[in-house]
Design an enzyme around this catalytic site. Structure first.
Site, mmCIF file in Angstrom:
data_model
loop_
_atom_site.group_PDB
_atom_site.id
_atom_site.type_symbol
_atom_site.label_atom_id
_atom_site.label_comp_id
_atom_site.label_asym_id
_atom_site.label_seq_id
_atom_site.Cartn_x
_atom_site.Cartn_y
_atom_site.Cartn_z
ATOM 1 N N HIS A 182 0.861 -1.194 0.000
ATOM 2 C CA HIS A 182 0.000 0.000 0.000
ATOM 3 C C HIS A 182 0.893 1.238 0.000
ATOM 4 O O HIS A 182 1.784 1.359 0.852
ATOM 5 C CB HIS A 182 -0.862 0.056 1.261
ATOM 6 C CG HIS A 182 -1.775 -1.114 1.434
ATOM 7 N ND1 HIS A 182 -3.094 -1.096 1.043
ATOM 8 C CD2 HIS A 182 -1.569 -2.342 1.981
ATOM 9 C CE1 HIS A 182 -3.658 -2.249 1.343
ATOM 10 N NE2 HIS A 182 -2.758 -3.035 1.915
ATOM 11 N N ASN A 209 0.489 4.411 0.941
ATOM 12 C CA ASN A 209 0.584 5.209 2.170
ATOM 13 C C ASN A 209 1.072 4.416 3.381
ATOM 14 O O ASN A 209 1.330 4.996 4.430
ATOM 15 C CB ASN A 209 -0.755 5.893 2.474
ATOM 16 C CG ASN A 209 -0.897 7.176 1.664
ATOM 17 O OD1 ASN A 209 -0.141 8.116 1.849
ATOM 18 N ND2 ASN A 209 -1.838 7.185 0.734
ATOM 19 N N HIS A 211 -2.960 9.890 6.392
ATOM 20 C CA HIS A 211 -3.754 10.555 5.353
ATOM 21 C C HIS A 211 -3.885 12.054 5.601
ATOM 22 O O HIS A 211 -3.983 12.832 4.661
ATOM 23 C CB HIS A 211 -5.127 9.892 5.222
ATOM 24 C CG HIS A 211 -5.031 8.510 4.660
ATOM 25 N ND1 HIS A 211 -5.974 7.538 4.873
ATOM 26 C CD2 HIS A 211 -4.072 7.936 3.906
ATOM 27 C CE1 HIS A 211 -5.596 6.427 4.265
ATOM 28 N NE2 HIS A 211 -4.437 6.649 3.684
ATOM 29 N N ASP A 246 -11.739 1.405 -0.518
ATOM 30 C CA ASP A 246 -11.697 1.373 0.950
ATOM 31 C C ASP A 246 -13.039 0.828 1.444
ATOM 32 O O ASP A 246 -14.095 1.228 0.937
ATOM 33 C CB ASP A 246 -11.468 2.809 1.459
ATOM 34 C CG ASP A 246 -11.241 2.872 2.958
ATOM 35 O OD1 ASP A 246 -11.916 2.130 3.712
ATOM 36 O OD2 ASP A 246 -10.391 3.672 3.391
ATOM 37 N N GLY A 248 -8.823 -1.778 3.612
ATOM 38 C CA GLY A 248 -9.363 -0.896 4.642
ATOM 39 C C GLY A 248 -9.711 -1.693 5.886
ATOM 40 O O GLY A 248 -9.523 -2.911 5.938
ATOM 41 N N HIS A 269 -8.478 -8.226 0.208
ATOM 42 C CA HIS A 269 -8.038 -8.535 1.572
ATOM 43 C C HIS A 269 -9.101 -9.472 2.140
ATOM 44 O O HIS A 269 -10.280 -9.113 2.177
ATOM 45 C CB HIS A 269 -7.976 -7.267 2.419
ATOM 46 C CG HIS A 269 -6.756 -6.445 2.165
ATOM 47 N ND1 HIS A 269 -6.533 -5.795 0.993
ATOM 48 C CD2 HIS A 269 -5.688 -6.180 2.969
ATOM 49 C CE1 HIS A 269 -5.376 -5.159 1.067
ATOM 50 N NE2 HIS A 269 -4.833 -5.370 2.245
ATOM 51 N N GLU A 280 -8.990 -11.089 7.391
ATOM 52 C CA GLU A 280 -8.149 -10.346 8.351
ATOM 53 C C GLU A 280 -8.758 -10.397 9.748
ATOM 54 O O GLU A 280 -8.080 -10.190 10.743
ATOM 55 C CB GLU A 280 -8.006 -8.882 7.929
ATOM 56 C CG GLU A 280 -7.138 -8.691 6.711
ATOM 57 C CD GLU A 280 -6.962 -7.217 6.396
ATOM 58 O OE1 GLU A 280 -5.935 -6.648 6.784
ATOM 59 O OE2 GLU A 280 -7.860 -6.642 5.767
ATOM 60 N N ASP A 291 3.084 -5.605 2.579
ATOM 61 C CA ASP A 291 1.859 -4.935 3.029
ATOM 62 C C ASP A 291 2.112 -3.435 3.214
ATOM 63 O O ASP A 291 1.698 -2.636 2.399
ATOM 64 C CB ASP A 291 1.321 -5.561 4.328
ATOM 65 C CG ASP A 291 -0.181 -5.344 4.505
ATOM 66 O OD1 ASP A 291 -0.828 -4.858 3.567
ATOM 67 O OD2 ASP A 291 -0.707 -5.684 5.595
ATOM 68 N N ASP A 292 2.808 -3.105 4.311
ATOM 69 C CA ASP A 292 3.056 -1.692 4.637
ATOM 70 C C ASP A 292 4.470 -1.588 5.192
ATOM 71 O O ASP A 292 4.673 -1.644 6.405
ATOM 72 C CB ASP A 292 2.066 -1.234 5.717
ATOM 73 C CG ASP A 292 0.623 -1.354 5.257
ATOM 74 O OD1 ASP A 292 0.230 -0.593 4.371
ATOM 75 O OD2 ASP A 292 -0.096 -2.220 5.781
#
Ligand SMILES: CC(C)=CCNc1ncnc2c1ncn2[C@@H]1O[C@H](COP(=O)(O)O)[C@@H](O)[C@H]1O
Ligand SMILES: [Zn+2]
Length: 363
Positions: free
Chosen positions: A16, A18, A66, A167, A197, A224, A227, A302-303
């Site tokens: 992702h 961000n 964000h 999202d 999201g 996704h 989760e 992922d992040d």
């Protein structure tokens, strides 16, 4: 000498935008906004420097991120840096996903947000970026005129494709808007749609019309999935036959059976799952069973910013936790070619890159 997990070519399929920002950039941007009085810098600093975040805290952090990344210039800067960071650790193919956002106060629409992302791809200058076949030659020519290209014939190259995320907070209409934007941007390297999201928010039925439309129009879809425990949703997601799924943490026997019989590839995010405590430890992680049963899997970050990791680190973790050697890791990385969302040209090019490294390994 650099370690082999860093030098080996790798494919990243679940990142992702961000969530992949460098800590240093995040702090720099937060400090600027703090100086302007838009946010309280010290609150932000504490959240960034905290490493053992809960699921709720992770999504709080995304809201904070964000707040500081919603202007075009910043979106361009972080895109450029994220691509450079992946290229620096020899990621040769990156599917970068991001949620197109509207921010009226900054004059930002979903479309202009994405234009800022594409600007970021064009702005990368320490590595060649192949992000859109039609524009590829032109973009490279403009950024590196023929003369200096000869002297830099061994420059690194990274192939980047984009996924637009829906999202789970969004309505059916908003999701549809994202899919239409993705279709408009096919020539700019957009190859698919992601559903992401906060997993405790939103209903599958809300997103289904947009996801169906995406599929009908030839976009690939990744979801996704699992989760949080939600058996019914997982079944519905698998029945949708997405091109891939991410995570698959709270899967039960029936889900595994379905996943395996449908042969849906899984994007595995080890550090993310451990950090958010969706999986208690690596020795009970489903990667082992999927890998041993030869189900298609791919290691992903992922992040990498939020979870302080890198794709090289994910490979190193898997190597040590599951006793995989260099050749097995190379095969694992290479086999992801089969389920990238880009077309055959990109696949052929990647096969060549991996084949040339295979030769070196055998030598
Ligand atoms: C806490 C947990 C289980 C994390 C697993 N990982 C994730 N699960 C679902 N959505 C995510 C995850 N990581 C990032 N995202 C989504 O990606 C966004 C950040 O990237 P972007 O703004 O789309 O560029 C976040 O706001 C969130 O909507
Ligand atoms: Zn994710």
């Amino acid at each position: 000498m650099e370690e082999w997990w860093k030098t080996m070519p790798k494919i990243e399929l679940h990142a992702h935008l961000n969530g992949s920002i460098r800590d240093s950039t995040l702090l720099e941007l937060a400090r600027e906004l703090g100086d302007k009085g838009t946010i309280v810098f010290s609150d932000f600093e504490q959240v960034i420097l905290k490493h053992d975040r809960s699921l709720v805290e992770v999504f709080k952090l995304f809201d904070l991120i964000h707040l500081i990344t919603t202007d075009h210039k910043t979106v361009t800067k972080i895109t450029k840096e994220v691509v450079e960071d992946f290229a620096a650790e020899n990621v040769v193919y990156l599917e970068l996903r991001t949620t197109p956002k509207r921010n009226d106060s900054k004059g930002m629409s979903k479309e202009s947000y994405m234009q800022a992302v594409v600007e970021g791809l064009r702005a990368v200058n320490n590595v060649d970026v192949d992000f859109a076949h039609k524009l590829d030659a032109e973009a490279i020519e403009n950024s590196h005129p023929a003369n200096d290209r000869n002297s830099e014939s061994r420059r690194k190259k990274i192939c980047v494709r984009l996924l637009l995320s829906i999202d789970r907070r969004e309505s059916t209409e908003a999701a549809m808007e994202t899919v239409k934007l993705a279709l408009q941007m096919k020539d700019l390297g957009v190859v698919g749609i992601d559903l992401s999201g906060n997993p405790v928010i939103g209903e599958w039925q809300t997103f289904l019309p947009a996801l169906k439309f995406a599929k009908e129009q030839g976009l690939s879809v990744t979801l996704h999935s699992g989760e949080v425990p939600n058996s019914e949703e997982v079944h519905a997601m698998l029945d949708f036959l997405p091109g891939r799924i991410g995570h698959a943490c709270y899967f039960e026997e029936d889900h595994w059976r379905k996943l395996k019989s449908f042969k849906i590839p899984v994007e595995i995010c080890l550090t993310s799952n451990i950090r958010t405590e969706t999986i208690p430890s690596l020795d009970v992680h489903h990667f082992a069973d999927l890998y041993n049963s030869e189900h298609p899997v791919s290691l992903c970050t992922d992040d990498m910013g939020v979870f302080s990791t890198s794709l090289s680190h994910e490979y190193r973790l898997a190597a040590s936790a599951y006793g995989l050697g260099m050749k097995e890791m190379h095969t694992l990385a290479r086999d992801a070619i089969n389920f990238i969302f880009a077309g055959n040209d990109a696949k052929e090019e990647l096969k060549e890159i991996f084949a040339s490294v295979s030769k070196e390994l055998k030598a």
